[in-house]
Enzyme design. Sequence first.
Site, short mmCIF file in Angstrom:
data_model
loop_
_atom_site.label_atom_id
_atom_site.label_comp_id
_atom_site.label_asym_id
_atom_site.label_seq_id
_atom_site.Cartn_x
_atom_site.Cartn_y
_atom_site.Cartn_z
N ARG A 127 0.63 20.63 -26.03
CA ARG A 127 0.17 21.18 -24.75
C ARG A 127 1.25 21.24 -23.68
NH1 ARG A 127 -4.81 17.56 -23.35
NH2 ARG A 127 -4.40 18.50 -21.32
N HIS A 187 -1.89 12.83 -38.84
CA HIS A 187 -3.25 13.24 -39.19
C HIS A 187 -4.23 12.95 -38.06
CE1 HIS A 187 -1.73 13.31 -43.32
NE2 HIS A 187 -1.40 12.05 -43.19
N ALA A 210 -3.96 7.77 -39.61
CA ALA A 210 -4.91 8.87 -39.46
C ALA A 210 -6.04 8.49 -38.50
CB ALA A 210 -5.49 9.24 -40.82
#
Length: 222
Positions: free
Chosen positions: A91, A121, A138
Site C-alpha cells: 500500500r 502467507h 502463516a
Amino acid sequence: MQTEVTIQELYSLEETLAKPLLEELTYPWEALSKIGDFIKKIGPTLSKEIYEEKGENIWIAKSAKIYPNNYIAGPCIIGEHTEVRPGAFIRGNALVGNDCVVGNSTELKNVILFNHVQVPHYNYVGDSVLGFYSHMGAGSITSNVKADKTLVHVKGNGYDLETGLKKFGAMLGDHVEIGCNTVLNPGTIVCKDSNVYPVSMVRGVVSAHSIYKSRDEITQKK
C-alpha cells in the site's frame, strides 16, 4: 533510554537501505513517520543498473521476481532477488530489502523489511520494522491501532515509553521467528534471536534470546 529496545540493540544496520535513516534515531518506531519521505529521497539515487523505476516513486530491482496479480503503490523500494507473490498488496511507504518474500495475500503498509525477511502467507504488516532474517508464520499479523484509539506505549520490565503514535504495529529484531496465527498487539517489541509460539497474543517487550510460549511463560534460550 531503555537500551534493549533501541535500534542499536535490535538491528544490523548493514542489512538495510534504511541505514542512513535509522542510524540517526534512537528507537525504531521513530522512523515510522519518515519512511515515505526517505524512500522518495533515496529512490532516484539507486543504481540504474540494479533498479528500475516502475511507477511514481516505485523502484524495483531488476532481479526481483514480481508475480502477476498483485498491487504495488509508491513510495516503495523492492530489493534484489525479492519475491512478491500473487495477491500481495503493498500500500505504499514500504522499503523491502534483498532476498525477501512477500507472500500471497500479504499486505504491507508503512514498513521497513530488512534483508532476508519472510512474510510469505496471509500476513498483515503495518507501521512496523522487521529485522534481518525475521520471519512471520502463516496468518500472523501486526495489529497497529489500539481498540480504544489511544496513543501506543511500549511497556517493558519496569518501564513505560510514550511513543506519541496512534498507529504502531510491531518491531521485530534480527532473527526473530513468529509462529503461525499469532497477533502482535500495538507497541509489541520482539528483541533479537527470539521465538514466539504459534497462536500467541503478544503485548509489550519480549527480551532477546527468549522463547515466548504465553504471557506467563517466557523462557531464555540455552
